[in-house]
Design an enzyme around this catalytic site. Structure first.
Site, PDB file in Angstrom:
ATOM      1  N   TYR A 197      -2.150   4.636 -12.591  1.00  0.00           N
ATOM      2  CA  TYR A 197      -1.055   4.229 -13.707  1.00  0.00           C
ATOM      3  C   TYR A 197      -1.420   4.974 -15.073  1.00  0.00           C
ATOM      4  O   TYR A 197      -0.850   5.123 -15.990  1.00  0.00           O
ATOM      5  CB  TYR A 197      -1.012   2.879 -13.891  1.00  0.00           C
ATOM      6  CG  TYR A 197      -0.206   2.110 -12.731  1.00  0.00           C
ATOM      7  CD1 TYR A 197       0.717   3.069 -12.076  1.00  0.00           C
ATOM      8  CD2 TYR A 197       0.048   0.715 -12.537  1.00  0.00           C
ATOM      9  CE1 TYR A 197       1.325   2.365 -10.770  1.00  0.00           C
ATOM     10  CE2 TYR A 197       0.633   0.368 -11.582  1.00  0.00           C
ATOM     11  CZ  TYR A 197       1.306   1.176 -10.746  1.00  0.00           C
ATOM     12  OH  TYR A 197       1.864   0.729  -9.537  1.00  0.00           O
ATOM     13  N   LYS A 245      -7.564   3.356   0.847  1.00  0.00           N
ATOM     14  CA  LYS A 245      -7.050   4.160   1.703  1.00  0.00           C
ATOM     15  C   LYS A 245      -7.910   5.352   1.850  1.00  0.00           C
ATOM     16  O   LYS A 245      -7.786   6.681   1.345  1.00  0.00           O
ATOM     17  CB  LYS A 245      -5.568   4.886   1.346  1.00  0.00           C
ATOM     18  CG  LYS A 245      -4.458   3.963   1.429  1.00  0.00           C
ATOM     19  CD  LYS A 245      -3.625   3.723   2.709  1.00  0.00           C
ATOM     20  CE  LYS A 245      -3.100   5.039   3.300  1.00  0.00           C
ATOM     21  NZ  LYS A 245      -2.793   4.989   4.546  1.00  0.00           N
ATOM     22  N   ASP A 277      -2.202   0.182   3.782  1.00  0.00           N
ATOM     23  CA  ASP A 277      -1.150  -0.150   4.581  1.00  0.00           C
ATOM     24  C   ASP A 277      -1.117  -0.993   5.662  1.00  0.00           C
ATOM     25  O   ASP A 277      -0.223  -1.878   5.912  1.00  0.00           O
ATOM     26  CB  ASP A 277      -0.670   1.376   5.025  1.00  0.00           C
ATOM     27  CG  ASP A 277      -1.596   2.003   5.849  1.00  0.00           C
ATOM     28  OD1 ASP A 277      -2.712   1.619   5.789  1.00  0.00           O
ATOM     29  OD2 ASP A 277      -1.328   2.881   6.603  1.00  0.00           O
ATOM     30  N   ASP A 288      -0.403  -3.887  -7.078  1.00  0.00           N
ATOM     31  CA  ASP A 288       0.932  -3.958  -7.627  1.00  0.00           C
ATOM     32  C   ASP A 288       1.901  -4.502  -6.739  1.00  0.00           C
ATOM     33  O   ASP A 288       2.521  -5.339  -6.518  1.00  0.00           O
ATOM     34  CB  ASP A 288       1.311  -2.751  -8.449  1.00  0.00           C
ATOM     35  CG  ASP A 288       2.546  -2.990  -9.361  1.00  0.00           C
ATOM     36  OD1 ASP A 288       2.910  -3.966  -9.654  1.00  0.00           O
ATOM     37  OD2 ASP A 288       2.851  -2.055  -9.841  1.00  0.00           O
ATOM     38  N   ASP A 339       2.912  -8.323  -4.905  1.00  0.00           N
ATOM     39  CA  ASP A 339       4.427  -8.793  -4.870  1.00  0.00           C
ATOM     40  C   ASP A 339       4.822  -9.040  -3.686  1.00  0.00           C
ATOM     41  O   ASP A 339       5.680 -10.147  -3.453  1.00  0.00           O
ATOM     42  CB  ASP A 339       5.483  -7.546  -5.330  1.00  0.00           C
ATOM     43  CG  ASP A 339       5.446  -7.641  -6.685  1.00  0.00           C
ATOM     44  OD1 ASP A 339       4.940  -8.243  -7.573  1.00  0.00           O
ATOM     45  OD2 ASP A 339       6.502  -6.944  -7.241  1.00  0.00           O
TER      46      ASP A 339
END
Ligand code: NAD
Length: 370
Positions: free
Chosen positions: A142, A193, A226, A250, A254
């Site tokens: 970000y 990852k 993942d 993020d 959620d």
């Protein structure tokens, strides 16, 4: 008597509605527990723009830097859709995070027994759920440079975001996760990852190294992010603390959040580095939800996420563990008694207003206190 300074930034929409309920609890704790809270109020978001033309004024920013902790409501709403980009309501929150250097975002996902039917997962998978996601908040994709869209001149454009992490950023967020794990079930799962991203390789190396050097008493697992997302919805109770970067955090937070039901129930904390002299961390506590302009001022907002954020403040900024536990228990008891705001209503429950929910939690807090 100890004094504890709080800056209250209610913000916009339902922000003032829910902050008023925390204020009730603060007043009760000052009167009955000699808690010694001092409070100041400031403006943030659209309300700050209306008053000062910016999303947070320098004066209020200075108050935030000086306070022991900041309680933040929510910002934004259609009224401010057309204000200049730099003054948009969210810019106030981003400035607070940046200037206070709040690099660690803590999002618990706790399932209150009374709400175990409102999850999208089957009851036995989430009953008793208590996990904490620790997300890196100030680095990664970000913020990494270059971050741009360039015109390739052949009718095509190219967009670039840069995922970048330095060793110290990974070390400090991992340190927060390991320290918090020691106060819980003493387990950390680190997610990245590393199979396809160099930043994941470094993340994995640094977390492993600092674990061996400083936190080998904590159980550490690594998981690809993942697979972690899949495991979060398959068997969420296997986790205690999850630590991950800004982007994966993020999304995963959620996902974890929705395991527990309504947006109106979810608290969060954002912490900075400990001050070298005092050991205190800068800290901001806020509900996960937004300003809900559709129900602002109508007495319909659920104040539980805001009140649970205050409980996190007691736990992490003031080491008031008993009091934090009691607030969480008070919330649980009120839900158990069948009192609900509109967003979490069930067939056999009684609907109450924002103010009545705040009152009911204070009454339970009183009943639970010595
Ligand atoms: P939202 O979270 O404000 O609302 C989504 C839905 O959930 C709405 O139907 C709302 O009524 C409901 N809801 C949210 N919190 C609730 C509560 N405590 N009690 C009962 N119901 C609740 O998200 P949105 O509608 O996408 O955004 C509204 C505004 O909030 C926008 O301006 C957005 O930019 C802003 N926003 C701010 C923050 C923040 O301040 N941190 C976060 C997200 C969105």
């Amino acid at each position: 008597m100890t004094t504890r300074s709080l800056l209250l930034l209610p913000g916009d929409g339902i922000g003032p509605d829910i902050m008023a309920e925390v204020q009730k609890l603060i007043d009760w704790m000052n009167t009955n527990l000699d808690a010694g809270f001092t409070t100041e109020e400031g403006l943030v978001g659209g309300s700050a723009y209306d008053a000062h033309g910016v999303a947070i004024s320098d004066e209020d920013m200075a108050k935030a830097m000086a306070a022991d902790a900041v309680l933040f409501g929510a910002v934004g709403g259609p009224k401010w859709d057309d204000v200049p980009y730099e003054a948009r309501p969210e810019a106030g929150l981003l400035r607070l995070r940046k200037d206070m250097e709040l690099f660690a975002n803590l999002r618990p996902a706790i399932c209150y027994p009374a709400l175990s039917d409102s999850s999208s997962l089957r009851k036995h998978l989430i009953e008793g759920l208590d996990i904490l996601i620790v997300r890196e908040l100030t680095g990664g994709v970000y913020f990494g440079e270059p971050k741009e869209i360039t015109d390739l001149g052949n009718g095509q454009k190219r967009a670039v975001d840069t995922q970048v992490y330095d060793t110290f950023e990974i070390e400090r967020i991992a340190g927060v996760a390991f320290e918090l794990a020691r106060t819980r079930d003493n387990r950390v799962c680190s997610m990245e990852k590393r199979n396809v991203m160099k930043s994941g390789v470094l993340w994995n190396e640094v977390v492993t190294e600092i674990h061996g050097r400083k936190y080998s008493d904590v159980k550490l697992d690594h998981m690809l992010a993942d697979a972690g997302g899949m495991q979060l919805v398959r068997e969420p109770k296997q986790f205690d603390v999850i630590v991950t970067d800004n982007l994966f955090g993020d999304m995963l937070s959620d996902v974890a959040a929705m395991l527990t039901g309504s947006l109106g129930m979810l608290p969060s904390a954002s912490l900075g580095a400990p001050d070298a002299a005092t050991g205190k961390r800068k800290a901001l506590y806020e509900p996960v939800h937004g300003s809900a302009p559709d129900i602002a001022g109508e007495g319909k907002a659920n104040p539980i996420a805001m009140i649970a954020s205050f409980a996190m403040c007691l736990r992490y900024s003031f080491n008031m563990i008993d009091e934090a536990d009691r607030i969480e228990k008070a919330i649980s008891n009120v839900l158990e008694s069948g009192k609900r705001t509109a967003d979490i209503m069930a067939d056999d429950s009684t609907q109450i207003s924002t103010g009545q929910m705040g009152d009911a939690i204070v009454i339970q807090m009183a009943a639970l206190s010595p």
